[in-house]
Design an enzyme around this catalytic site. Structure first.
Site, PDB file in Angstrom:
ATOM      1  N   LYS A 128       0.866  -1.189   0.000  1.00 39.98           N
ATOM      2  CA  LYS A 128       0.000   0.000   0.000  1.00 39.98           C
ATOM      3  C   LYS A 128       0.894   1.227   0.000  1.00 39.98           C
ATOM      4  CE  LYS A 128      -4.413   1.098   0.194  1.00 39.98           C
ATOM      5  NZ  LYS A 128      -5.620   0.434  -0.272  1.00 39.98           N
ATOM      6  N   ASP A 168      -7.064   4.505  -4.313  1.00 38.43           N
ATOM      7  CA  ASP A 168      -7.697   4.401  -2.985  1.00 38.43           C
ATOM      8  C   ASP A 168      -8.272   5.799  -2.733  1.00 38.43           C
ATOM      9  OD1 ASP A 168      -7.749   2.493  -0.417  1.00 38.43           O
ATOM     10  OD2 ASP A 168      -7.365   4.498   0.324  1.00 38.43           O
TER      11      ASP A 168
HETATM   12  P1  NDP Z   1     -12.794   8.180  -2.500  1.00 38.23           P
HETATM   13  O1  NDP Z   1     -11.701   9.161  -2.300  1.00 38.23           O
HETATM   14  O2  NDP Z   1     -13.343   7.974  -3.850  1.00 38.23           O
HETATM   15  O3  NDP Z   1     -14.029   8.518  -1.540  1.00 38.23           O
HETATM   16  C1  NDP Z   1     -13.863   8.586  -0.157  1.00 38.23           C
HETATM   17  C2  NDP Z   1     -15.175   9.038   0.445  1.00 38.23           C
HETATM   18  O4  NDP Z   1     -15.075   8.922   1.859  1.00 38.23           O
HETATM   19  C3  NDP Z   1     -15.490  10.494   0.164  1.00 38.23           C
HETATM   20  O5  NDP Z   1     -16.870  10.690   0.129  1.00 38.23           O
HETATM   21  C4  NDP Z   1     -14.878  11.200   1.364  1.00 38.23           C
HETATM   22  O6  NDP Z   1     -15.448  12.459   1.684  1.00 38.23           O
HETATM   23  C5  NDP Z   1     -15.157  10.217   2.470  1.00 38.23           C
HETATM   24  N1  NDP Z   1     -14.118  10.351   3.502  1.00 38.23           N
HETATM   25  C6  NDP Z   1     -12.791  10.135   3.356  1.00 38.23           C
HETATM   26  N2  NDP Z   1     -12.140  10.382   4.486  1.00 38.23           N
HETATM   27  C7  NDP Z   1     -13.081  10.762   5.372  1.00 38.23           C
HETATM   28  C8  NDP Z   1     -13.045  11.145   6.715  1.00 38.23           C
HETATM   29  N3  NDP Z   1     -11.891  11.197   7.393  1.00 38.23           N
HETATM   30  N4  NDP Z   1     -14.222  11.447   7.312  1.00 38.23           N
HETATM   31  C9  NDP Z   1     -15.387  11.392   6.635  1.00 38.23           C
HETATM   32  N5  NDP Z   1     -15.490  11.032   5.344  1.00 38.23           N
HETATM   33  C10 NDP Z   1     -14.354  10.735   4.727  1.00 38.23           C
HETATM   34  O7  NDP Z   1     -12.232   6.803  -1.889  1.00 38.23           O
HETATM   35  P2  NDP Z   1     -12.735   5.311  -2.170  1.00 38.23           P
HETATM   36  O8  NDP Z   1     -14.202   5.306  -2.349  1.00 38.23           O
HETATM   37  O9  NDP Z   1     -11.862   4.737  -3.203  1.00 38.23           O
HETATM   38  O10 NDP Z   1     -12.351   4.593  -0.799  1.00 38.23           O
HETATM   39  C11 NDP Z   1     -13.255   4.523   0.308  1.00 38.23           C
HETATM   40  C12 NDP Z   1     -12.815   3.416   1.251  1.00 38.23           C
HETATM   41  O11 NDP Z   1     -12.821   2.160   0.552  1.00 38.23           O
HETATM   42  C13 NDP Z   1     -11.417   3.555   1.847  1.00 38.23           C
HETATM   43  O12 NDP Z   1     -11.421   2.986   3.139  1.00 38.23           O
HETATM   44  C14 NDP Z   1     -10.572   2.686   0.935  1.00 38.23           C
HETATM   45  O13 NDP Z   1      -9.394   2.234   1.569  1.00 38.23           O
HETATM   46  C15 NDP Z   1     -11.538   1.543   0.674  1.00 38.23           C
HETATM   47  N6  NDP Z   1     -11.270   0.736  -0.498  1.00 38.23           N
HETATM   48  C16 NDP Z   1     -11.215   1.306  -1.747  1.00 38.23           C
HETATM   49  C17 NDP Z   1     -10.983   0.529  -2.846  1.00 38.23           C
HETATM   50  C18 NDP Z   1     -11.030   1.076  -4.231  1.00 38.23           C
HETATM   51  O14 NDP Z   1     -10.998   0.269  -5.174  1.00 38.23           O
HETATM   52  N7  NDP Z   1     -11.142   2.373  -4.444  1.00 38.23           N
HETATM   53  C19 NDP Z   1     -10.702  -0.923  -2.718  1.00 38.23           C
HETATM   54  C20 NDP Z   1     -10.882  -1.439  -1.377  1.00 38.23           C
HETATM   55  C21 NDP Z   1     -11.112  -0.612  -0.328  1.00 38.23           C
HETATM   56  P3  NDP Z   1     -14.605  13.796   1.375  1.00 38.23           P
HETATM   57  O15 NDP Z   1     -14.551  13.905  -0.109  1.00 38.23           O
HETATM   58  O16 NDP Z   1     -15.383  14.889   2.030  1.00 38.23           O
HETATM   59  O17 NDP Z   1     -13.249  13.602   2.005  1.00 38.23           O
END
Ligand code: NDP
Length: 447
Positions: A128, A168
């Site tokens: 990662k 991510d």
């Molecule tokens: P994105 O950046 O596309 O979206 C993240 C979302 O979560 C946004 O809506 C963001 O809001 C919100 N968010 C992030 N940090 C915080 C925080 N500290 N408090 C509140 N809201 C928060 O990321 P992904 O959708 O790709 O990833 C989401 C999760 O899924 C993560 O845990 C990631 O590790 C996991 N994941 C992702 C994969 C992938 O293929 N993308 C694969 C497996 C797991 P804002 O924009 O306001 O920050």
């Protein structure tokens, strides 16, 4: 010394050797709490110090990332890549760009990734990376300059047979494009398999963008089927509104459920008629707007600033934002609101106290390392297509994803039963993932 005593000593050593890395400690703890029965059955794992070796990354790289903003001001960020374990294949795992990123976050994610990748049954190890760079509010040109600087160091550590990053939080199609362009430029190689999550115009694969969200919902569907139930008519809450959340919502609606709320870090929106996915995609993928903009187009919906989305009553919850977003209070609110099933789309979104509360209340719970493995599984399919210069249709790719998620579900379920903990998906996932890594490490000798 009993196996439990050994695990307690190992955990004490991990916390001593990695001070201040709370999220990493939490991720290690969760796995160590589960694997005692596997160690009892396989004393050879303990003799070869498999757990101790797994807890120490094979390689950790930390580097400076200087870049210039649109006004000519210089910024310095920190870049990370933790190559955790290559027993099963090249290191594989995403890059996260978020101001909260530090070594402890990257290590927790890398550690989780190792077991998740093992659960897919595909030939991929765990790694990662990321940076404390905050892409929010930055122009496309600024993001491009940052990505180019980041790759100017990262390129020497990665490769299709060595280490294959993906996206991510904060790293989506735009960032992967800039990273791939810079890698190609520096190395003078069109090495499609070096990154996954690429655009369809230059070697990306169908369904990769949708895979984590769709996959989590396929996993949830399997859990519902195992209990003689389905998504049909279910009221669902999803946190986040990024890549994972958007495609989870889309698939839940296709399967007959209704997602009534989703969020970002500013608060949540409640839309009792069901979230309008096309509008959400436009806001988040095209306009990169904040979630409150949703209510301008859907005036009957409500925006609740700074409130946790878990206060919305629902039957099924999918946390798809970030780590530890469900604490004890949130778990209590979900249980009170009638929630019977929680499926993690994000990595480690549920705190240990909340997991215990769900178990005590009989809420079925699936850990991210199993339920969100669809993203990395689709990445492995992208690598396969790149290696064979092939490209599959959307329908075929989605079918493969569905089969993989069913297989992961069934193995977690069966492993939990085998070890006398029926219905415990956390134990099933940790033990099955651990066994796969342990067997490969034993075969490779002491390295
Ligand atoms: P994105 O950046 O596309 O979206 C993240 C979302 O979560 C946004 O809506 C963001 O809001 C919100 N968010 C992030 N940090 C915080 C925080 N500290 N408090 C509140 N809201 C928060 O990321 P992904 O959708 O790709 O990833 C989401 C999760 O899924 C993560 O845990 C990631 O590790 C996991 N994941 C992702 C994969 C992938 O293929 N993308 C694969 C497996 C797991 P804002 O924009 O306001 O920050």
């Amino acid at each position: 010394m009993t196996v439990r005593d050994k695990l307690t000593a190992i955990f004490a050593d991990v916390t001593r050797r990695n001070p201040g890395e709370d999220e990493f400690h939490q991720a290690v703890r969760e796995v160590l709490d589960s694997v005692a029965p596997a160690l009892q059955k396989h004393p050879e794992y303990a003799d070869a110090k498999i757990i101790e070796r797994i807890c120490e990354p094979e390689r950790q790289i930390i580097f400076r990332v200087p870049w210039e903003d649109d006004r000519g001001e210089v910024h310095i960020n920190r870049g990370f890549r933790v190559e955790f374990n290559s027993a099963l294949g090249p290191y594989k795992g995403g890059l996260r760009f978020h101001p909260s990123v530090y070594l402890g976050i990257v290590k927790f994610l890398g550690f989780e990734q190792l077991f998740k990748n093992a659960l897919t049954g595909m030939p991929i190890g765990g790694g990662k990376g990321g940076s404390d760079f905050d892409p929010k509010g930055r122009s496309d040109r600024e993001v491009m300059r940052f990505c180019q600087s980041f790759m100017t160091e990262l390129y020497r550590h990665i490769g299709e047979y060595t280490d294959v990053p993906a996206g991510d939080i904060g790293v989506g199609g735009r960032e992967i494009g800039y990273l791939f362009g810079q890698y190609k430029r520096i190395t003078n190689r069109y090495e499609s398999g070096v990154l996954t999550g690429k655009g369809l115009s230059y070697g990306g694969a169908q369904v990769r963008r949708e895979a984590t969200g769709y996959g989590a919902v396929f996993f949830a569907e399997e859990m519902l089927h195992a209990a003689g139930d389905s998504f049909d008519g279910k009221r669902v809450v999803v946190s986040g509104s990024g890549n994972v959340a958007i495609y989870a919502i889309e698939k839940i609606h296709q399967l007959g459920g209704t997602v009534v709320a989703c969020s970002d870090s500013s608060g949540y929106i409640l839309d009792d008629q069901g979230i309008d996915v096309a509008l959400l995609k436009d806001l988040k993928e095209v306009r990169r707007a904040r979630i409150d903009a949703y209510v301008q187009a859907r005036p009957h919906a409500r925006f609740n600033a700074g409130r946790p989305v878990w206060e919305v009553p629902c039957q099924v919850a999918l946390p798809c934002a970030t780590q530890n977003e469900i604490g004890a209070t949130d778990a209590a609110a979900l249980i009170k609101g009638g929630c019977v099933m929680v499926v993690e789309g994000a990595n480690m979104p549920t705190s240990p106290e909340a997991i215990r509360a769900f178990a005590a209340a009989g809420v079925r719970f699936a850990p991210g390392k199993a339920a969100n493995a669809g993203g990395v599984a689709a990445s492995a399919l992208e690598m396969q297509q790149n290696a064979s210069r092939d490209s599959w249709t959307f329908t075929h790719s989605e079918q493969r994803l569905r089969e993989i998620m069913r297989d992961i579900h069934d193995r977690c379920h069966a492993t939990a039963e085998e070890y006398g903990m029926p219905g415990d998906y956390v134990a099933g996932a940790n033990i099955d993932g651990f066994r796969r890594v342990a067997e490969a490490m034993l075969a490779h000798g002491l390295i």
